[in-house]
Design an enzyme around this catalytic site. Structure first.
Site, mmCIF file in Angstrom:
data_model
loop_
_atom_site.group_PDB
_atom_site.id
_atom_site.type_symbol
_atom_site.label_atom_id
_atom_site.label_comp_id
_atom_site.label_asym_id
_atom_site.label_seq_id
_atom_site.Cartn_x
_atom_site.Cartn_y
_atom_site.Cartn_z
ATOM 1 N N ARG A 82 0.854 -1.185 0.000
ATOM 2 C CA ARG A 82 0.000 0.000 0.000
ATOM 3 C C ARG A 82 0.891 1.236 0.000
ATOM 4 O O ARG A 82 1.721 1.407 0.879
ATOM 5 C CB ARG A 82 -0.907 -0.046 1.219
ATOM 6 C CG ARG A 82 -1.893 1.107 1.339
ATOM 7 C CD ARG A 82 -1.267 2.339 1.954
ATOM 8 N NE ARG A 82 -2.251 3.221 2.555
ATOM 9 C CZ ARG A 82 -2.070 3.905 3.660
ATOM 10 N NH1 ARG A 82 -0.926 3.840 4.303
ATOM 11 N NH2 ARG A 82 -3.005 4.666 4.135
ATOM 12 N N HIS A 93 -2.872 11.123 0.447
ATOM 13 C CA HIS A 93 -2.284 10.932 1.775
ATOM 14 C C HIS A 93 -1.650 12.270 2.201
ATOM 15 O O HIS A 93 -0.427 12.367 2.376
ATOM 16 C CB HIS A 93 -1.267 9.793 1.759
ATOM 17 C CG HIS A 93 -0.950 9.214 3.110
ATOM 18 N ND1 HIS A 93 -1.115 7.870 3.408
ATOM 19 C CD2 HIS A 93 -0.475 9.777 4.243
ATOM 20 C CE1 HIS A 93 -0.746 7.658 4.678
ATOM 21 N NE2 HIS A 93 -0.349 8.795 5.199
ATOM 22 N N GLU A 122 -7.047 8.713 6.415
ATOM 23 C CA GLU A 122 -7.345 9.385 7.676
ATOM 24 C C GLU A 122 -8.054 10.725 7.484
ATOM 25 O O GLU A 122 -7.519 11.798 7.825
ATOM 26 C CB GLU A 122 -6.065 9.526 8.516
ATOM 27 C CG GLU A 122 -5.397 8.170 8.771
ATOM 28 C CD GLU A 122 -4.400 8.170 9.926
ATOM 29 O OE1 GLU A 122 -3.933 9.241 10.317
ATOM 30 O OE2 GLU A 122 -4.110 7.082 10.458
ATOM 31 N N ASN A 151 -6.890 2.425 9.774
ATOM 32 C CA ASN A 151 -5.576 2.417 10.422
ATOM 33 C C ASN A 151 -5.804 2.415 11.924
ATOM 34 O O ASN A 151 -6.707 3.103 12.408
ATOM 35 C CB ASN A 151 -4.783 3.683 10.106
ATOM 36 C CG ASN A 151 -4.548 3.882 8.618
ATOM 37 O OD1 ASN A 151 -4.672 2.952 7.827
ATOM 38 N ND2 ASN A 151 -4.207 5.109 8.234
ATOM 39 N N TYR A 205 -3.543 2.228 15.865
ATOM 40 C CA TYR A 205 -2.261 2.121 16.564
ATOM 41 C C TYR A 205 -2.395 1.928 18.068
ATOM 42 O O TYR A 205 -1.479 1.461 18.717
ATOM 43 C CB TYR A 205 -1.435 3.393 16.316
ATOM 44 C CG TYR A 205 -0.935 3.499 14.898
ATOM 45 C CD1 TYR A 205 0.318 3.012 14.540
ATOM 46 C CD2 TYR A 205 -1.724 4.061 13.901
ATOM 47 C CE1 TYR A 205 0.779 3.098 13.246
ATOM 48 C CE2 TYR A 205 -1.272 4.147 12.591
ATOM 49 C CZ TYR A 205 -0.026 3.662 12.273
ATOM 50 O OH TYR A 205 0.430 3.732 10.981
ATOM 51 N N GLU A 254 -3.042 0.071 8.254
ATOM 52 C CA GLU A 254 -1.833 0.495 8.976
ATOM 53 C C GLU A 254 -1.930 0.033 10.416
ATOM 54 O O GLU A 254 -2.958 0.238 11.066
ATOM 55 C CB GLU A 254 -1.686 2.023 9.008
ATOM 56 C CG GLU A 254 -1.292 2.673 7.720
ATOM 57 C CD GLU A 254 -1.075 4.186 7.899
ATOM 58 O OE1 GLU A 254 -0.847 4.645 9.040
ATOM 59 O OE2 GLU A 254 -1.153 4.905 6.890
#
Ligand code: NOJ
Length: 495
Positions: A73, A118, A163, A305, A307, A373
Site C-alpha cells: 500500500r 495521503h 485518515e 488504520n 495504533y 496500517e
C-alpha cells in the site's frame, strides 16, 4: 472462508518515502512548503530526499519480494502527476515513476493498494482554499479519473482519503498539520462535508466509467483508536465511548456504510450546542436527500488504520471556544501501565484491536475489513534488533486473528506500518516505524531489514503466527525440547 486469500502487506505514503520533492517537474505540495519553514519539523527535517524511493524502485520492489508480502500500500503524489493540481499540466516523469513501481509489483505478484490522497495537497490547490473549497470536489475527481484511466488496468484496490478525520481536524481545526487552519468549531465540519462529497464523487466515477472493465474495489481509510469506557458499569461512560467513536469514525463511515447521513449523536450534540451558542444553525452542515443517496454505499470494503487505545469518560465541556473536541462531551486518558512508544498517545494495547474489529462488525454489518496500517514508533537511530516491535506485531496480529478466527469478523487483510523508516511528519526522522532501517545520514539511503522484518516474513510465510516461534520463546524459558514438538504442529491459526 478461504484463508489463502488473506492478504498480508506493508504500507507507506508518498511524501514520507519518495523524496524527489522537485524532481523532473513535480509541483510543490503543502508539505513541501511547510517542511521548508525552519522550526516546523523536529530537527529541521524535511521530506526532500526522505528514503529516496523516487530513485529506488528496484530496491524497494526487491525488499517487498524478500518479505513475501502479498500487497503493498502506497500513495500517489498528486503534484508529481499534476504539478498544478489540474489536468491541464501533466508530468509524464511522475507517471513513469508510478508505472515502473506498479509494473515491478505486478511482475512480482504483489498487489498494489493505492491511496489517492495521503495529505500532500498540491500547493496550487491550497492557494484556492484547499479542502475548504468545494472546487476541490471536481478537481480531486479529475485527478482520480486520470489515475483510474492510467493505472487502473493494474491497480484493483483504491483508497480515496487516508485518515480523513486527521485531514479535517489536524489540518483545519487544531491547525497542527498543514494547511494549519485554526478554526476548531466549524472548519473541520465543513471540510469533512467536502471530503465526503469528493469521496462519493470519485466512487461514482469509478463505478460509472471503470468498474465494469477494471473490476477493482474502492474505499476510504479512517484512523481509529479503540476506546474503553472508564467505568463499564456506568451507562454514561458507555455512551461516551460510543460517542467518541461516532465523532472519530462514524463522522465518515456512518454516511458511507449506513444511511448517507452523519451519526444521530453528532447531529444532536453539534446542533444542540450550536443553539446554546446562539448560532443561527448547526455548525454541522446538512446533506440534502439527494446527497444522502449519492453518498450511501460508496465503499466496497472497510479499511482503517489503528495504533492504540484510550479510556473514555463522559464530561461536561465548555461551550466556548466552539470546538469539535468539546462537542463530543468526553474526556480521554490512557492507562499508565500500557507500554508507551515514541509517539505521544500511542500505547501498545493489543486487545483493543480485537474489540475494535468486533465493533466494526456489529456497527456496520460485518463488511470485509482491511487493517491498512498498524505498527509502533520507536525513538532511536538504529533499532535493527527491534524486539519491542516484534512483540507489538506478535500481540496485535494475534488479537486480529482471534477476531477473525474466533469472533467471525470478516477480516481480509493486515498491513504493517511501515515498510521502512520514513518521514514521520512533525516528528521528522526521530521515531522509527520501519520493518527496514533506513540510514538517513547516508546519501544512498541504504535499507537494512530489522529483526521485525524477518519475523513478519515468517508470519506471512506461515499465513499466521508460527507456532514454532511461540515455542522457541517458551522453550527458552523452560529450557526444554518442547520446540521440536511444536514445529511439527504447524501454525496456530491457518493450519
Ligand atoms: C498514520 C498515518 O497515515 C501515517 O502517515 C503515519 O506515519 C502513521 N499514522 C504513524 O504516525
Amino acid at each position: 472462508m478461504n484463508n489463502n486469500n488473506f492478504t498480508w502487506g506493508v504500507s507507506s505514503s508518498a511524501y514520507q518515502v519518495e523524496g524527489g520533492w522537485d524532481a523532473d517537474g513535480k509541483g510543490p505540495s503543502i508539505w513541501d512548503n511547510f517542511s521548508h519553514v525552519p522550526g516546523n519539523i523536529k530537527n529541521g527535517d524535511t521530506g526532500d530526499v526522505a528514503c529516496d524511493s523516487y530513485n529506488k524502485v528496484e530496491e524497494d520492489v526487491y525488499l517487498l519480494r524478500a518479505l513475501g508480502v502479498k500487497n503493498y500500500r502506497f500513495s500517489l503524489s498528486w503534484s508529481r502527476i499534476f504539478p498544478s493540481g489540474r489536468n491541464n499540466s501533466i508530468n509524464s516523469h511522475g507517471i513513469d515513476y508510478y508505472n515502473r513501481l506498479i509494473d515491478g509489483l505486478v511482475a512480482n505478484n504483489i498487489t498494489p493498494i493505492v491511496t489517492l490522497y495521503h495529505w500532500d495537497l498540491p500547493q496550487a490547490l491550497q492557494d484556492i482554499g484547499g479542502w475548504e473549497s468545494s472546487a476541490l470536489i471536481d478537481l480531486f475527481d479529475s485527478f482520480a479519473d486520470f489515475c483510474f484511466q492510467t493505472f487502473g488496468d493494474r491497480v484493483k484496490f483504491w483508497i480515496t482519503f487516508n485518515e480523513p478525520q486527521v485531514i479535517a481536524w489536524a489540518g483545519y481545526g487544531a491547525g497542527t498539520l498543514p494547511p494549519n487552519v485554526n478554526d476548531p468549531g466549524s472548519a473541520p465540519y465543513r471540510v469533512a462535508h467536502i471530503l465526503l462529497k469528493a469521496h462519493a464523487r470519485v466512487y461514482h466515477t469509478y463505478d460509472d466509467k471503470y468498474r465494469a472493465s477494471q473490476g477493482g474495489v474502492i474505499a476510504l481509510c479512517p484512523n481509529i483508536d479503540w476506546v474503553e469506557p472508564k467505568t463499564p458499569s456506568d451507562p454514561r461512560d458507555i455512551e461516551a465511548a460510543d460517542r467518541y467513536l461516532q465523532f472519530l469514525v462514524g463522522w465518515f463511515t456512518h454516511p458511507i456504510f449506513k444511511n448517507g447521513d452523519y451519526p444521530e449523536v453528532m447531529k444532536w450534540k453539534v446542533g444542540n450546542r450550536s443553539e446554546l451558542q446562539n448560532l443561527p444553525s448547526s455548525r454541522l452542515p446538512v446533506f440534502t436527500a439527494e446527497e444522502r443517496d449519492y453518498i450511501r454505499g460508496t465503499a466496497d470494503v472497510f479499511c482503517f488504520n489503528s495504533y492504540t487505545s484510550k479510556i473514555v469518560t463522559h464530561s461536561t465541556t465548555r461551550l466556548r471556544p466552539f470546538s469539535y473536541e468539546y462537542d463530543q462531551e468526553v474526556s480521554t486518558k490512557v492507562d499508565s501501565s500500557w507500554p508507551s512508544s515514541a509517539i505521544t498517545g500511542h500505547r501498545a494495547v493489543a486487545w483493543g484491536l480485537r474489540r475494535l474489529l468486533n465493533w466494526i462488525k456489529e456497527e456496520y454489518g460485518n463488511p470485509p475489513i482491511y487493517i491498512i496500517e498498524n505498527g509502533v514508533g520507536i525513538k532511536t537511530k538504529s533499532d535493527v534488533d527491534d524486539n519491542t516491535r516484534i512483540l507489538y506485531y506478535k500481540t496485535y496480529i494475534d488479537e486480529a486473528l482471534k477476531a477473525y478466527k474466533l469472533d467471525g469478523v470478516n477480516l481480509r487483510g493486515y498491513n504493517a506500518w511501515s515498510f521502512m523508516d520514513s518521514f514521520e511528519w512533525l516528528n521528522g526522522y526521530d521515531p522509527r516505524f520501519g520493518l527496514h532501517q533506513v540510514d538517513f545520514d547516508n546519501p544512498n539511503r541504504p535499507r537494512t531489514p530489522k529483526r521485525s522484518a524477518v519475523y513478519y516474513a515468517e508470519i506471512i510465510r506461515n499465513n499466521g503466527i508460527p507456532l514454532a516461534h511461540l515455542c522457541v520463546s517458551i522453550s527458552a524459558l523452560l529450557r526444554t525440547e518442547i520446540v521440536f514438538h511444536c514445529v511439527l504442529q504447524g501454525n496456530m491459526f491457518f493450519a
